[in-house]
Design a protein around this motif. Structure first.
Motif, short mmCIF file in Angstrom:
data_model
loop_
_atom_site.label_atom_id
_atom_site.label_comp_id
_atom_site.label_asym_id
_atom_site.label_seq_id
_atom_site.Cartn_x
_atom_site.Cartn_y
_atom_site.Cartn_z
N GLN A 109 -23.38 12.81 39.18
CA GLN A 109 -22.07 13.10 39.78
C GLN A 109 -21.60 11.94 40.65
OE1 GLN A 109 -22.64 16.85 41.75
NE2 GLN A 109 -22.25 18.06 39.90
N GLN A 110 -22.51 11.43 41.48
CA GLN A 110 -22.11 10.34 42.38
C GLN A 110 -21.99 9.01 41.62
OE1 GLN A 110 -24.07 10.18 46.22
NE2 GLN A 110 -24.90 12.24 45.93
N ALA A 111 -22.77 8.83 40.59
CA ALA A 111 -22.72 7.57 39.86
C ALA A 111 -21.43 7.43 39.06
CB ALA A 111 -23.92 7.47 38.92
N GLY A 112 -20.83 8.56 38.66
CA GLY A 112 -19.60 8.48 37.87
C GLY A 112 -18.49 7.76 38.62
N GLY A 113 -18.33 8.09 39.91
CA GLY A 113 -17.30 7.40 40.70
C GLY A 113 -17.59 5.92 40.85
N ILE A 114 -18.88 5.56 41.02
CA ILE A 114 -19.23 4.15 41.17
C ILE A 114 -18.91 3.37 39.90
CG2 ILE A 114 -21.14 2.54 41.55
CD1 ILE A 114 -20.30 4.08 44.02
N LEU A 115 -19.26 3.93 38.75
CA LEU A 115 -19.00 3.23 37.49
C LEU A 115 -17.50 3.09 37.22
CD1 LEU A 115 -21.73 4.82 35.18
CD2 LEU A 115 -21.77 2.59 36.30
N SER A 116 -16.71 4.11 37.60
CA SER A 116 -15.25 4.02 37.43
C SER A 116 -14.68 2.94 38.33
CB SER A 116 -14.61 5.38 37.73
OG SER A 116 -15.05 6.35 36.82
#
Length: 932
Positions: free
Chosen positions: A22-29
């Motif tokens: 969940q938290q990694a999705g924002g970082i990758l975006s």
């Protein structure tokens, strides 16, 4: 086989793995993929969640693993995503700060019922799609700290203005005011501590090394001198001490100027993402206004480049708008504005080579509006911008705080300018114009149907007369205009039909116009089509019933006249024809500038231009059976013949007119009572029907006064006799009309139409017997044998009409028997009018007029040369008077006068000089027109 524990590298607790994803999705975006910076952030998230380093690679690989098919998209999430994407795309932002993100999350919860993780996930997705950069609170604080460092420098205190500016900047980034103040205090405290330490070290150094400083200084000086002498001895080619080793470079500040605000800083940061714009940055942040002007020009040129993308142009527009509002140097701001205005081509400029040039022109219009409504723009600079926009593009901005309608007005103004450019080039570049017309029609499609039809109709009216193979490109546009519910736009196509040369296009236009008007025509001859279409559209012969439409009709003819090429030097007839045409149109412009008082002159002249040519016959529609007779001893001028045709047609159309208009038309015909021997039979019937039509007492009195001068018209008396049974007059009015032609008739005969008819016919026969054996009437119209003589008569009449419009007495105008004499009357009136609003320089100029008048009499070889001299002074005073009456047009008037005066001096013949003067007069007259 042993069971794997959670600590094993190949297995991670499902809850931890879900949280990590969940938290990694924002970082990758945010990082747009698994970059080095993104990988470091993912490692930090894993550490906070308790995922070991040996399990990090497993967790990262899990991000790319295929999962079960996702559940159907939540309708609320999809609705929120669409709305968010639309708002962020329209905002023009390049960066999303924490304050904006907090507001978006709050709106998502309130209006769409989404929790914070879902809202932030949608926000990250939309930001990635739009290429927006998200900034966290820590990043915002770091950026603000950098601005504080720049503003404070090494100072130990900060002015209130700078403090407030930093607080505003921090608030826009979403940083709390307490945090901002704390950061500023920390910076100032650090500066004070650094200052105290520096002072202590300085005092200690001075106390310990004071005694040895002199000795060390002497020793160093000795060593330096010795070393310098050795270098000089070893290097005889060493440059002199005062010679520079290299050309100095322009010192540029490393940080943006202090006068930039946060929005401008963000706009420039977005601009620097584009490689093409980076070379302009070092000039954009320069201390010198001249260097910043170079940057503004570079950015305008970059926007004009065919390869410029929409994103780059948007960034340039935001940057230029901010610089125009905040630029501390007025000259640099003026250069910025000029650079943007130059991207809109003038009407006389060469045609665009591609559609991209048209897109640049529209971008320039949008940028001008953006500059006008940019926050923090000073009032004086806004007024300067508004004045330049009105002068160059002929539209007015709304109030500074209200942008409503300005974008549409700018779009319409650019379209109007581009259509005018096409119209000016149509006679000489028909093929190129047809190709560009298609591009322009597509770009202007978002205008309202009414606005676009007006512009398109004006252009087509100019392009069709010279078109040949271009009909396929124009056909759709012609159909749109002919189908317009506004008859005035359809009339422009009728005007184009009259002037079109190509037979195929002329026939196609006739078919469309006849179908639109519902007219019944007996043949495709223009003489039958034109009046039938006018009748079907329900308009009068003059076609214009409002001032705006009259100006548009005049502009169409003026543009065509001004665009004509100069004839060959020895083609005197062509030169004279152009002079007469330009003088006539100038008089019509002056008539419209007078308001209601000049409308009658305009209506009489717009459709009846003076023609320089040979003998004339009465070729008006329906009246080809008979030439117009004239008084023995002198022929009517061609212009006078057309005016008689006009007035009789207008009188005959009385049923569709108001009483005041009918009276004006009858008076116009009465002006020829002492010049015209008789009417044609068709004209006489029209007049007779109006004379015997129902009228008010006031209108009847006007008719009776006019009939007193028309009693010698035999055909009118015969037509009255034929129309007596259809009379709608009251008995008293009928008796007055009859006694005008038959003074001796008794009361008992008034009730017997046959008796009255017989008496009228016998009176005509008696007049014919009295004239038998005399000179008789000639049906042949004799034109002046010399073109110069005919042109002189036409110009004299035109100048007389102009003098009357300026208020010259009718007796003085009648006594002016040459072009120079009639023109001098107008000059006197212009001079008198200028004195009422004159400035000191105008009074000085007017004081020289009497001496110039004496010089004209001694220097001019003939009346033509004298007219040229008077016309030059007339144009100059007209430009001055226009500048005093309309300050907003002062610059345009001065440019017209300067350009035409220079062209006049370059002319090699007196006719060429007179043509340039008349062209200048026409251009000055058209400055009185409203925006067209």
């Amino acid at each position: 086989m042993p069971r794997e524990t959670p600590s094993s590298p190949s297995l991670i607790e499902p809850a931890l793995l879900i949280a990590f994803r969940q938290q990694a999705g924002g970082i990758l975006s945010q990082e747009r993929g698994l970059t080095g910076a993104g990988r470091a952030k993912l490692a930090e998230i894993a550490r906070q969640l308790g995922i070991g380093e040996e399990q990090l690679e497993v967790a990262i690989r899990s991000l790319g693993e295929s999962e079960a098919p996702p559940a159907p998209e939540n309708p609320r999430i999809e609705k929120f995503r669409r709305r968010l994407q639309k708002d962020l795309a329209a905002s023009g932002r390049a960066i999303l700060g924490p304050r904006i993100e907090t507001q978006i999350v709050a709106v998502a919860a309130e209006k769409y019922g989404l929790d914070e993780p879902a809202a932030r996930q949608v926000l990250a997705r939309v930001a990635s799609e739009l290429g927006l950069r998200q900034i966290s609170t820590d990043q915002a604080i770091d950026s603000l700290a950098a601005q504080i460092d720049q503003a404070a420098g090494e100072a130990t205190w900060l002015a209130k203005e700078a403090w407030d500016r930093l607080r505003i900047a921090g608030a826009k980034w979403g940083v709390e005011l307490e945090v901002i103040d704390e950061l500023i205090d920390e910076k100032l405290a650090a500066n004070r501590a650094l200052r105290d330490r520096w002072r202590f070290r300085t005092r200690a150094t001075l106390a310990l090394a004071g005694g040895a400083l002199a000795i060390v200084g002497l020793l160093l000086a000795f060593l330096v001198l010795r070393d310098r002498s050795a270098q000089i001895a070893a290097s005889p080619d060493t440059p002199a001490a005062g010679e520079a080793e290299a050309a100095p470079k322009l010192a540029q500040p490393a940080l943006p100027p202090d006068w930039w605000d946060v929005d401008l800083s963000l706009a420039v940061a977005n601009l620097r993402r584009f490689d093409d714009a980076k070379p302009a940055y070092e000039f954009l942040i320069a201390d010198s206004p001249s260097d910043r002007t170079i940057a503004y020009r570079k950015l305008a040129d970059l926007a004009d480049a065919a390869s410029s993308s929409d994103g780059l142009r948007t960034a340039i527009a935001a940057t230029l708008a901010g610089c125009y509002a905040l630029e501390p140097d007025d000259t640099a701001a003026s250069e910025l504005l000029a650079a943007v205005l130059e991207l809109v081509p003038a009407a006389a400029a060469p045609l665009a080579k591609s559609k991209a040039e048209y897109q640049t022109a529209y971008w320039a219009g949008e940028t001008l509006v953006r500059m006008a409504h940019r926050p923090a723009i000073p009032a004086a600079r806004y007024q300067s911008l508004a004045g330049e926009i009105e002068r160059n593009l002929s539209f007015s901005l709304s109030q500074p705080a209200v942008r409503r309608g300005d974008d549409e007005a700018a779009h319409a103004a650019i379209t109007r300018r581009l259509f005018a450019q096409l119209a000016a080039a149509a006679p000489v570049q028909p093929a190129e114009v047809a190709a560009r017309y298609k591009n322009l029609a597509g770009l202007a499609a978002d205008l309202s149907d009414e606005a676009f039809t007006r512009l398109e109709a004006t252009f087509l009216a100019a392009a069709l007369p010279t078109a040949k193979d271009q009909w396929p490109a124009y056909q759709a546009g012609v159909v749109r205009v002919v189908s317009s519910p506004d008859p005035l736009q359809v009339l422009k196509m009728l005007d184009a039909y009259e002037r079109t040369v190509d037979p195929a296009i002329k026939q196609r236009l006739a078919e469309l116009l006849v179908a639109r008007s519902g007219a019944a025509v007996t043949s495709w001859d223009p003489a039958a089509v034109i009046p039938a279409v006018r009748l079907g559209l329900g308009v009068a012969e003059s076609a214009a019933t409002r001032a705006y439409d009259r100006w548009r009709m005049l502009k169409l003819q003026a543009d065509a006249a001004l665009a004509r090429r100069a004839p060959a030097t020895d083609d005197h007839d062509a030169w004279l024809a152009q002079v007469v045409e330009l003088a006539h149109l100038t008089t019509l412009a002056i008539a419209l500038a007078q308001g209601d008082a000049g409308e009658a002159v305009f209506d009489a002249g717009i459709g009846n231009p003076p023609q320089l040519g040979g003998p004339m016959t009465d070729d008006s529609p329906g009246e080809r059976d008979s030439a117009m007779p004239h008084r023995t001893g002198g022929a009517l001028l061609p212009r006078e013949q057309r005016e008689v045709n006009h007035w009789t047609n207008m009188v005959g159309s009385f049923e569709r007119q108001e009483p005041i208009k009918r009276q004006s038309n009858f008076r116009g015909l009465g002006m020829f009572a002492d010049k015209l021997t008789d009417l044609t039979p068709q004209q006489a019937v029209r007049v007779a029907r109006y004379v015997l039509a129902e009228k008010s007492p006031e209108e009847h009195d006007v008719v009776v006064q006019g009939l007193a001068g028309m009693r010698q018209w035999k055909r009118l008396r015969l037509a009255i006799a034929d129309e007596l049974p259809q009379s709608k007059l009251s008995p008293e009015q009928f008796a007055v009309v009859i006694r005008t032609f038959l003074p001796g008739v008794g009361p008992e005969d008034m009730t017997n139409p046959d008796t009255l008819r017989h008496a009228l016919v016998q009176g005509v026969l008696a007049d014919l017997e009295d004239s038998a054996g005399g000179e008789g009437e000639s049906a042949e119209l004799v034109a002046p044998s010399e073109s110069f003589d005919q042109a002189a008569e036409l110009l004299t009449e035109t100048y007389r009409a102009r003098a009357k419009l300026f208020g010259a007495p009718a007796t003085a105008a009648a006594e002016a028997d040459s072009p120079a004499a009639a023109l001098h009357l107008s000059l006197q009136r212009i001079a008198d009018a200028l004195r009422t609003t004159a400035e000191p320089e105008d009074l000085t100029r007017l004081a020289r007029l009497p001496h110039e008048a004496i010089a004209w009499g001694h220097v001019a070889r003939d009346d033509l040369h004298r007219a040229v001299a008077i016309q030059r002074t007339y144009c100059e005073l007209s430009a001055r008077r226009l500048a005093r009456l309309r300050p907003g047009q002062a610059r345009a008037a001065a440019e017209i006068w300067a350009q035409r005066d220079a062209a006049k001096f370059a002319a090699t013949t007196v006719l060429a000089q007179l043509r340039e003067q008349e062209a200048a007069s026409l251009q000055l007259g058209m400055l009185h027109a409203p925006p067209l």
